[in-house]
Structures are given as structure tokens and as C-alpha cells.
Motif scaffolding. Structure first.
Motif, PDB file in Angstrom:
ATOM      1  N   TRP A  46       2.148   4.417 -10.259  1.00 26.00           N
ATOM      2  CA  TRP A  46       1.246   4.568  -8.922  1.00 26.00           C
ATOM      3  C   TRP A  46       2.034   3.981  -7.707  1.00 26.00           C
ATOM      4  CZ3 TRP A  46      -3.675   6.661  -8.162  1.00 26.00           C
ATOM      5  CH2 TRP A  46      -4.370   7.435  -9.087  1.00 26.00           C
ATOM      6  N   GLU A  47       1.746   4.971  -6.757  1.00 28.31           N
ATOM      7  CA  GLU A  47       2.066   4.384  -5.462  1.00 28.31           C
ATOM      8  C   GLU A  47       0.899   4.941  -4.322  1.00 28.31           C
ATOM      9  OE1 GLU A  47       5.347   5.917  -2.412  1.00 28.31           O
ATOM     10  OE2 GLU A  47       6.258   4.837  -3.918  1.00 28.31           O
ATOM     11  N   VAL A  48       0.244   3.850  -3.600  1.00 22.76           N
ATOM     12  CA  VAL A  48      -0.602   4.052  -2.934  1.00 22.76           C
ATOM     13  C   VAL A  48      -0.318   3.500  -1.410  1.00 22.76           C
ATOM     14  CG1 VAL A  48      -3.083   3.718  -2.304  1.00 22.76           C
ATOM     15  CG2 VAL A  48      -2.144   3.638  -4.651  1.00 22.76           C
ATOM     16  N   SER A  49      -0.202   4.567  -0.619  1.00 27.00           N
ATOM     17  CA  SER A  49       0.352   4.204   0.701  1.00 27.00           C
ATOM     18  C   SER A  49      -0.843   4.587   1.956  1.00 27.00           C
ATOM     19  CB  SER A  49       1.475   5.197   1.106  1.00 27.00           C
ATOM     20  OG  SER A  49       2.566   4.956   0.222  1.00 27.00           O
ATOM     21  N   TYR A  50      -1.049   3.506   2.765  1.00 30.30           N
ATOM     22  CA  TYR A  50      -2.070   3.460   3.707  1.00 30.30           C
ATOM     23  C   TYR A  50      -1.301   3.532   5.034  1.00 30.30           C
ATOM     24  CZ  TYR A  50      -5.489   1.792   0.193  1.00 30.30           C
ATOM     25  OH  TYR A  50      -6.110   1.404  -0.772  1.00 30.30           O
ATOM     26  N   ARG A  51      -1.461   4.795   5.905  1.00 33.10           N
ATOM     27  CA  ARG A  51      -0.826   5.044   7.074  1.00 33.10           C
ATOM     28  C   ARG A  51      -1.387   4.974   8.260  1.00 33.10           C
ATOM     29  NH1 ARG A  51       3.267  10.086   5.423  1.00 33.10           N
ATOM     30  NH2 ARG A  51       3.987   9.228   3.523  1.00 33.10           N
ATOM     31  N   GLY A  84       6.000   7.474  14.299  1.00 33.98           N
ATOM     32  CA  GLY A  84       4.741   6.732  15.115  1.00 33.98           C
ATOM     33  C   GLY A  84       3.803   6.262  14.099  1.00 33.98           C
ATOM     34  N   TYR A  85       4.128   5.861  13.151  1.00 30.87           N
ATOM     35  CA  TYR A  85       3.278   4.992  11.941  1.00 30.87           C
ATOM     36  C   TYR A  85       3.599   4.024  11.320  1.00 30.87           C
ATOM     37  CZ  TYR A  85       5.329   8.033   8.367  1.00 30.87           C
ATOM     38  OH  TYR A  85       5.941   8.433   7.437  1.00 30.87           O
ATOM     39  N   GLY A  86       2.807   3.166  10.816  1.00 32.05           N
ATOM     40  CA  GLY A  86       3.031   2.108   9.827  1.00 32.05           C
ATOM     41  C   GLY A  86       2.117   2.380   8.851  1.00 32.05           C
ATOM     42  N   THR A  87       2.961   1.776   7.569  1.00 31.18           N
ATOM     43  CA  THR A  87       2.401   1.994   6.148  1.00 31.18           C
ATOM     44  C   THR A  87       2.191   0.610   5.397  1.00 31.18           C
ATOM     45  OG1 THR A  87       4.497   2.250   5.015  1.00 31.18           O
ATOM     46  CG2 THR A  87       3.400   4.193   6.144  1.00 31.18           C
ATOM     47  N   VAL A  88       1.233   0.770   4.640  1.00 31.70           N
ATOM     48  CA  VAL A  88       1.186  -0.447   3.524  1.00 31.70           C
ATOM     49  C   VAL A  88       1.252   0.254   2.222  1.00 31.70           C
ATOM     50  CG1 VAL A  88      -0.273  -2.475   2.871  1.00 31.70           C
ATOM     51  CG2 VAL A  88       0.081  -1.942   5.400  1.00 31.70           C
ATOM     52  N   THR A  89       2.030  -0.130   1.412  1.00 32.82           N
ATOM     53  CA  THR A  89       2.171   0.728   0.321  1.00 32.82           C
ATOM     54  C   THR A  89       2.117  -0.309  -1.015  1.00 32.82           C
ATOM     55  OG1 THR A  89       3.556   2.176   1.211  1.00 32.82           O
ATOM     56  CG2 THR A  89       3.863   1.948  -1.286  1.00 32.82           C
ATOM     57  N   TYR A  90       1.087   0.024  -1.833  1.00 32.41           N
ATOM     58  CA  TYR A  90       1.027  -0.732  -3.237  1.00 32.41           C
ATOM     59  C   TYR A  90       1.549   0.001  -4.316  1.00 32.41           C
ATOM     60  CZ  TYR A  90      -2.476  -3.773  -0.867  1.00 32.41           C
ATOM     61  OH  TYR A  90      -3.031  -4.745  -0.152  1.00 32.41           O
ATOM     62  N   ARG A  91       2.340  -0.507  -5.178  1.00 28.43           N
ATOM     63  CA  ARG A  91       2.812  -0.055  -6.401  1.00 28.43           C
ATOM     64  C   ARG A  91       2.322  -0.702  -7.678  1.00 28.43           C
ATOM     65  NH1 ARG A  91       6.847   0.303  -2.391  1.00 28.43           N
ATOM     66  NH2 ARG A  91       7.509   2.401  -1.835  1.00 28.43           N
ATOM     67  N   PHE A  92       2.332   0.202  -8.710  1.00 30.51           N
ATOM     68  CA  PHE A  92       1.824  -0.608  -9.902  1.00 30.51           C
ATOM     69  C   PHE A  92       1.880   0.599 -11.098  1.00 30.51           C
ATOM     70  CE2 PHE A  92      -1.860   1.251  -7.801  1.00 30.51           C
ATOM     71  CZ  PHE A  92      -2.521   1.689  -8.732  1.00 30.51           C
ATOM     72  N   GLN A  93       2.027  -0.247 -12.199  1.00 31.03           N
ATOM     73  CA  GLN A  93       1.750   0.502 -13.454  1.00 31.03           C
ATOM     74  C   GLN A  93       0.514   0.652 -14.010  1.00 31.03           C
ATOM     75  OE1 GLN A  93       4.805   2.136 -14.097  1.00 31.03           O
ATOM     76  NE2 GLN A  93       4.802   2.792 -16.314  1.00 31.03           N
TER      77      GLN A  93
END
Length: 330
Positions: free
Chosen positions: A50-55, A120-129
Motif C-alpha cells: 500500500w501507498e497512501v499519499s496525502y497531498r 505547487g503541493y506537498g505530500t505525506v506518504t505512508y507505505r506498508f505491507q
């Protein structure tokens, strides 16, 4: 209706009770996610990466400063952010585990931040199995039941891909986009009791078109060589008698040169051709979708074209629009 933890941080139920999963990732700051991108890659054993990106849009100096503070906070307190996110995902996996009867776990959780200046955006990305996310029946992967009742919010996107060598037998509901080994849904959409269903199995072992064409070329070359040897042995260099008819056929290569294949074009040339096909204007996100590029790669290609004065770029709401300079009114 289940509101996915990875998208909003909470669960709401119409049926059996579900525990609250707490506040979303950005609740600890004044920065709210403008777009959430969920991407999961199915594995042959039923697990999913999984990859969850908050933009976060960085349209003002205050928004940029707030996101930079968030980056610093995550860097200084990484374990705190990972712990809070893991708690929510563990509860989500626990709910799915009870519903499906499969033992599940959240493993290898990481978090990172990034800033995309051009877009023009920032991201916080979580990755996990997520282990045992999908059911397996022999070599067939059946995904979706772990996300029963999943609701994808507005300004959110879900992509599901399957392993190399597999093909999708069925996808439900109908996705907004289909790419090679990937389907895409755009929110808002409620998937219902079955969740976003993807069934994939190993591709057919029959020869692909490319293999058939290659075999035909090899056979054709061999036949051509045999004919040349036969002609040489029989005096094939002799000229036909005066007035004799020949078998020479007119060339078929008299027409205009065919358009070059994509493989012969640079990335910049591919974008310029797409821009021309779209009448001189195209959104940057459409370029990424058309060529299945990452946002970072798309941004780099756009930056090169912009620096070479091949295109103009302007903002339209939250998106960049590429414009042919001849069509630009800037």
C-alpha cells in the motif's frame, strides 16, 4: 457504510459496530489534505503493498510555511506519526480480519514527505505491507472483501494493480481508467458490500502477438535467404531478354513517411505531440495518465519543455495546464 481509515481516519457503520479509528494524519497541524491518493499493488500470495499519499496544496506562503513545519515535525517525531497511523491501520485490518476470516497484519510501515515546487503541493506518504489482504484460489487473486463498504471521498483516487504475468479476469464496479495491469477509481464513489473487486489470474500461456510476429520474421528471413542462394546458383544475375516482361512490382513506399513510433520519440517529443493532438492545451495530470508516468517524471519533462520555451504553463484551480506558446494568451 464504512469510511476507510486510510482516507479519512475514521469508520462509520450502518450495520455491525466498528471502533472509531481516530483523527486523520493532518489533524495535528493546521494543514488539511486537498487530495488523497491510495495505491495498492496485489501480490501473488494475496498480500498487498500500500501507498497512501496525502497531498496539500501550497498556494500561499502561509500554506507553504505550515507544510514545512509539518515536514520538520514528522522528521523529528517520525515514530509518533508512524505509531498513530499504525494504530488506525491495525484496527482497519482487524475489522477486515473478522469479516473475512483471514489472519492479517500491517508490516514494514514507513512515512516520508516531499514538496513538488512546479505543481505547487506537498505530500505525506505512508507505505506498508498488508498481509492476506486478498483471498487466493490456486493462482487466482480475489481482492475486495477486505474493503467491504469502502467509500472513496471526493478529490481522492484509488488505484489497484496486479503482478506481472497476471491479467484481470474481472473488475467491479467499472473503473474510471484502465491501464496496463492497473485500474483507477476517482472519488466520490461508494463500493458497497463487496468493496472494489479485482480478480486476476496468470495470463494465458498461448504465444503472444509479439512472439508470433517475431517467428514470422525469422521464417521470412530464412525463406528470403534460401531464394537468394537458389537464384545465385541458377544464374540469377542474367538480364531478361529485350521486350520480355518482368515481375517487378511498383514500390509501396511512395507515400509519405509514416509517423514515428513512440519508442523513437523522446519524452519531450511525446508531450509536444499530445499537446498538438489536444488542440494546443492539456492538463499536466492528463499527460501523466496518458503515458502512465509518475508525477515526478511528468514534472521533470514539463520543466525541460518550459525552460526550452517549447510550452507555457499556467495554473487552473489546483492543476497545471500546458499550452502551446502559439496558442497562449499569457
Amino acid at each position: 457504510m464504512l469510511l476507510a481509515a486510510v482516507a479519512s481516519g475514521s469508520v462509520v457503520a450502518d450495520g455491525p459496530a466498528h471502533s472509531e479509528l481516530g483523527s486523520e494524519t493532518f489533524a495535528q497541524t493546521d494543514v488539511d489534505a486537498d487530495r488523497i491518493v491510495l495505491a495498492l499493488a496485489l501480490q501473488a500470495d494475496g498480500s498487498a503493498t500500500w501507498e497512501v499519499s496525502y497531498r496539500v496544496e501550497l498556494a500561499t506562503e502561509n500554506e507553504t510555511a505550515a507544510f514545512e513545519q509539518l515536514q520538520s515535525d514528522i522528521e523529528a517525531n517520525t515514530s509518533t506519526y508512524l505509531s498513530a497511523f499504525r494504530d488506525r491501520m491495525d484496527r482497519t485490518a482487524g475489522t477486515a480480519e473478522n469479516a473475512t476470516g483471514r489472519s492479517m497484519a500491517i508490516e514494514n510501515l514507513t512515512v516520508e514527505t516531499d514538496t513538488e515546487q512546479l505543481q505547487g503541493y506537498g505530500t505525506v506518504t505512508y507505505r506498508f505491507q498488508w498481509t492476506n489482504f486478498a483471498a487466493t484460489d490456486g493462482d487466482t487473486i480475489q481482492a475486495g472483501d477486505a474493503l467491504a463498504g469502502f467509500f472513496l471521498e471526493e478529490d481522492s483516487r484509488l488505484t489497484v494493480s496486479w503482478p506481472d504475468g497476471y491479467e484481470a479476469d474481472s473488475v467491479s464496479p467499472e473503473p474510471d481508467e484502465r491501464r496496463d495491469q492497473t485500474v483507477v477509481w476517482q472519488g466520490p464513489i461508494e463500493f458497497g458490500a463487496d468493496g472494489p473487486q479485482v480478480v486476476a489470474s496468470p495470463a494465458s500461456s498461448f504465444p503472444t502477438l509479439a512472439v508470433v510476429v517475431a517467428a514470422g520474421l525469422v521464417i521470412g528471413i530464412g525463406i528470403g535467404a534460401w531464394k537468394r542462394r537458389t537464384r545465385d546458383k541458377s544464374g540469377g544475375d542474367e538480364q531478361p531478354a529485350s521486350g520480355a516482361e518482368t515481375d517487378t512490382e511498383p514500390s509501396e513506399d511512395t507515400g509519405p513517411e509514416s509517423e514515428p513510433e513512440d519508442a523513437l520519440l523522446s519524452n519531450e517529443e511525446r508531450v509536444l505531440r499530445l499537446l498538438d493532438e489536444r488542440g494546443g492545451r492539456v492538463k499536466q495530470q492528463e499527460v501523466a495518465t496518458e503515458f502512465d508516468w509518475t508525477d515526478a517524471k511528468t514534472s521533470q519533462v514539463v520543466k525541460t519543455l518550459r525552460e526550452d520555451d517549447e510550452i507555457d504553463v499556467f495554473r487552473l484551480g489546483r492543476e497545471n495546464v500546458l499550452v502551446d506558446p502559439d496558442e497562449s494568451e499569457l
